[in-house]
Design a protein around this motif. Structure first.
Motif, short mmCIF file in Angstrom:
data_model
loop_
_atom_site.label_atom_id
_atom_site.label_comp_id
_atom_site.label_asym_id
_atom_site.label_seq_id
_atom_site.Cartn_x
_atom_site.Cartn_y
_atom_site.Cartn_z
N THR A 1 15.15 -18.50 -39.10
CA THR A 1 14.41 -17.62 -37.77
C THR A 1 14.16 -18.39 -36.74
O THR A 1 14.27 -19.81 -36.76
CB THR A 1 12.92 -17.23 -38.30
N PHE A 2 14.70 -17.88 -35.55
CA PHE A 2 14.14 -18.63 -34.10
C PHE A 2 13.05 -17.71 -33.55
O PHE A 2 13.40 -16.58 -33.25
CB PHE A 2 15.22 -18.45 -33.31
N GLY A 3 11.97 -18.27 -33.75
CA GLY A 3 10.80 -17.42 -33.04
C GLY A 3 10.75 -15.96 -33.95
O GLY A 3 10.58 -16.29 -34.95
N GLN B 1 15.12 -13.09 -36.85
CA GLN B 1 15.88 -13.57 -37.91
C GLN B 1 17.23 -13.41 -37.89
O GLN B 1 17.94 -12.59 -38.08
CB GLN B 1 15.22 -12.44 -39.03
N ALA B 2 17.70 -14.78 -37.40
CA ALA B 2 19.38 -14.73 -37.38
C ALA B 2 19.80 -14.81 -38.46
O ALA B 2 21.14 -14.11 -38.70
CB ALA B 2 19.47 -16.44 -36.53
N ASN B 3 19.48 -14.93 -39.67
CA ASN B 3 20.17 -15.05 -41.11
C ASN B 3 18.94 -14.69 -41.86
O ASN B 3 18.01 -15.30 -42.07
CB ASN B 3 20.58 -16.49 -41.57
N GLU C 1 29.19 -8.24 -35.23
CA GLU C 1 29.32 -8.24 -33.84
C GLU C 1 28.49 -9.30 -33.11
O GLU C 1 27.82 -10.13 -33.78
CB GLU C 1 28.41 -6.88 -33.60
N ASN C 2 28.40 -9.34 -31.93
CA ASN C 2 27.87 -10.54 -31.19
C ASN C 2 26.28 -10.26 -31.80
O ASN C 2 25.69 -9.30 -32.06
CB ASN C 2 27.50 -9.95 -29.58
N GLY C 3 25.52 -11.69 -32.01
CA GLY C 3 24.30 -11.67 -32.57
C GLY C 3 24.05 -11.31 -34.08
O GLY C 3 22.92 -11.27 -34.49
N ALA C 4 25.25 -11.26 -34.84
CA ALA C 4 25.04 -10.95 -36.09
C ALA C 4 24.67 -12.20 -37.06
O ALA C 4 24.04 -11.69 -38.04
CB ALA C 4 26.38 -10.31 -36.58
N GLY C 5 24.94 -13.15 -36.34
CA GLY C 5 24.32 -14.34 -37.23
C GLY C 5 25.48 -15.34 -37.85
O GLY C 5 25.07 -16.11 -38.61
N LYS C 6 26.42 -15.04 -37.23
CA LYS C 6 27.60 -15.75 -37.67
C LYS C 6 27.52 -17.33 -37.23
O LYS C 6 27.59 -18.32 -38.32
CB LYS C 6 29.11 -15.32 -37.20
N SER C 7 27.45 -17.74 -36.06
CA SER C 7 27.28 -19.07 -35.81
C SER C 7 26.10 -19.79 -36.46
O SER C 7 26.15 -20.82 -36.87
CB SER C 7 27.04 -19.25 -34.27
N THR C 8 25.12 -18.92 -36.52
CA THR C 8 23.85 -19.55 -37.24
C THR C 8 24.22 -19.83 -38.60
O THR C 8 23.69 -21.20 -38.80
CB THR C 8 22.74 -18.61 -37.07
N LEU C 9 24.75 -19.30 -39.36
CA LEU C 9 25.14 -19.44 -40.62
C LEU C 9 26.03 -20.71 -40.68
O LEU C 9 25.77 -21.65 -41.65
CB LEU C 9 25.82 -18.36 -41.30
N ILE D 1 23.62 -28.66 -38.64
CA ILE D 1 23.18 -28.68 -37.36
C ILE D 1 21.82 -27.94 -37.40
O ILE D 1 20.78 -28.52 -36.61
CB ILE D 1 23.98 -27.91 -36.48
N TYR D 2 21.53 -26.83 -38.04
CA TYR D 2 20.45 -26.30 -38.30
C TYR D 2 19.97 -26.64 -39.77
O TYR D 2 20.79 -26.61 -40.83
CB TYR D 2 20.45 -24.63 -38.27
N THR D 3 18.76 -26.70 -39.94
CA THR D 3 18.09 -26.77 -41.41
C THR D 3 17.60 -25.17 -41.43
O THR D 3 16.70 -24.74 -40.80
CB THR D 3 16.70 -27.67 -41.32
N1 LIG Z 1 19.04 -21.59 -31.01
C1 LIG Z 1 18.77 -20.32 -30.89
N2 LIG Z 1 17.44 -20.11 -30.33
C2 LIG Z 1 17.08 -18.76 -30.51
N3 LIG Z 1 17.74 -18.09 -30.83
C3 LIG Z 1 18.97 -18.14 -31.45
C4 LIG Z 1 19.28 -19.56 -31.35
N4 LIG Z 1 20.73 -19.23 -31.88
C5 LIG Z 1 20.88 -18.00 -32.39
N5 LIG Z 1 20.01 -17.06 -31.92
C6 LIG Z 1 19.58 -15.85 -32.15
O1 LIG Z 1 19.92 -15.43 -33.47
C7 LIG Z 1 20.69 -14.24 -33.57
C8 LIG Z 1 22.17 -14.33 -34.10
O2 LIG Z 1 22.85 -15.53 -33.37
P1 LIG Z 1 24.19 -16.07 -33.47
O3 LIG Z 1 24.52 -17.05 -32.56
O4 LIG Z 1 24.20 -16.65 -35.07
O5 LIG Z 1 25.14 -14.89 -33.67
P2 LIG Z 1 26.97 -14.64 -33.64
O6 LIG Z 1 27.13 -13.73 -34.81
O7 LIG Z 1 27.34 -16.04 -33.79
O8 LIG Z 1 27.17 -14.02 -32.42
P3 LIG Z 1 28.31 -14.10 -31.24
O9 LIG Z 1 29.40 -13.15 -31.81
O10 LIG Z 1 27.92 -13.66 -29.94
O11 LIG Z 1 28.74 -15.65 -31.01
C9 LIG Z 1 20.96 -13.78 -31.97
O12 LIG Z 1 20.01 -12.82 -31.75
C10 LIG Z 1 20.56 -14.92 -31.21
O13 LIG Z 1 20.15 -14.72 -29.88
#
Ligand SMILES: Nc1ncnc2c1ncn2[C@@H]1O[C@H](COP(=O)(O)OP(=O)(O)OP(=O)(O)O)[C@@H](O)[C@H]1O
Ligand SMILES: [Mg+2]
Length: 309
Positions: free
Chosen positions: A7-9, A12-14, A32-40, A47-49
């Motif tokens: 979670t970020f604030g 819930q990214a994942n 889609e954008n914001g689905a949580g791919k990069s976070t995972l 990079i993230y714990t």
């Molecule tokens: N470092 C961060 N601080 C705060 N919120 C974040 C951070 N990283 C991601 N988020 C939020 O977490 C959610 C998932 O983001 P993430 O970047 O994982 O999505 P994504 O699937 O990679 O999207 P995209 O296709 O746009 O790259 C989004 O709502 C994003 O705003």
């Protein structure tokens, strides 16, 4: 990966994500954008714990407390924004931060890097400076860098966004060679045609949740679109008949320079009429953003005109 939550604030990214990738496969991560791919994948590359969840490599639990630990476990990430030193050569970039990196040009090291580059047919010119490289060349160098560090789980976060169609074709060939060499390749994109072309399996994420993992050969664009957005999508665009009216916007010989005095828009001209949709195509960073901002009055214009009505 098991039960990954991050979670970020309040976001819930994942949410409790289970994700598995096999050695010898290309696994697409779609959403889609914001689905949580990069976070995972940022969790996977140290990079993230995660707030909770566990990660296993070949069945053994690992604690990826930093990117360094992740690379030692064989996980290599190719970021969308490259982390290269522009004034250094390809080889110097590969050696940077490595043990014994003060022997930047030793014969043995050059040979090892050359062998790796040849094995995967990367075609990296080791003596070339990064500032002389195209975006595609820089990306290939990043790949060579993580392979040199011994990565066998490779993560590419939206690698195709910055590439031309020819460069995408070359990247796909490299990804296939990595897979044939027994690596696990995680490929992030939101372009369904790329997923269907290159991946063996795919996992769809939506709003931080894992929706489904499936075999690429068993799916199609329609199903993927539905899994991505959560409801059936009509992919057939109905073209409404319109009458093209008078010219509303005229851009004449527009030239803009950025803060580094580099021309980001060069002598650009087009017209846009009422009732018309004008597409602007190009790989990321070709000036689209600057064009929109210039029209909206947010980007300074060096020469040329923008005429409205
Ligand atoms: N470092 C961060 N601080 C705060 N919120 C974040 C951070 N990283 C991601 N988020 C939020 O977490 C959610 C998932 O983001 P993430 O970047 O994982 O999505 P994504 O699937 O990679 O999207 P995209 O296709 O746009 O790259 C989004 O709502 C994003 O705003
Ligand atoms: Mg992302």
């Amino acid at each position: 990966m098991e039960g990954i939550t991050k979670t970020f604030g309040k976001v819930q990214a994942n949410k409790d994500i289970d994700f598995q990738v096999k050695f010898g496969e290309i696994h697409a991560l779609l959403g889609e954008n914001g689905a949580g791919k990069s976070t995972l994948v940022n969790v996977l590359s140290g990079i993230y714990t995660p707030d909770s969840g566990s990660i296993f490599i070949r069945g053994k639990e690992v604690k990826l407390t930093s990117p360094r630990v992740a690379i030692d476990e064989g996980i290599g990430m190719i970021h969308q924004h490259f982390k290269l030193v522009e004034v250094m050569t390809a080889q110097e970039n590969i050696m940077l931060g490595q043990k014994g990196s003060h022997f930047l040009h030793s014969e043995a090291l050059t040979q090892k890097i050359t062998e790796l580059s040849e094995r995967f047919q990367l075609g990296v010119e080791l003596k070339k400076k990064v500032y002389d490289m195209s975006v595609g060349e820089k990306q290939t160098l990043e790949i060579l860098k993580v392979l040199y560090r011994g990565a066998n789980i490779l993560i590419l976060d939206e690698p195709t966004a910055v590439l031309t169609p020819q460069e995408i074709e070359k990247l796909f060939q490299i990804m296939k060679r990595m897979k044939d060499a027994g690596c696990a390749v995680v490929f992030i994109t939101h372009k369904m045609n790329e997923v269907l072309t290159i991946s063996d399996r795919l996992t769809v994420l939506r709003k931080g949740e894992k929706i489904k993992t499936l075999e690429t050969k068993d799916t199609n664009t329609r199903e993927l679109a539905e899994l991505m957005v959560g409801h059936p999508v009509d992919l057939a665009i109905k073209r409404v008949a319109t009458t093209i009216g008078a010219t509303l916007l005229k851009v004449k010989n527009l030239t803009c320079v950025n803060e580094e005095k580099v021309q980001v828009l060069k002598d650009l001209s087009f017209t846009l009429a009422s009732g018309e949709i004008l597409g602007v195509a190009g790989i990321a960073g070709s000036g689209q953003k600057e064009l929109c901002e210039a029209i909206a009055g947010l980007y300074p214009i060096q020469s040329g005109q923008i005429l409205f009505k």
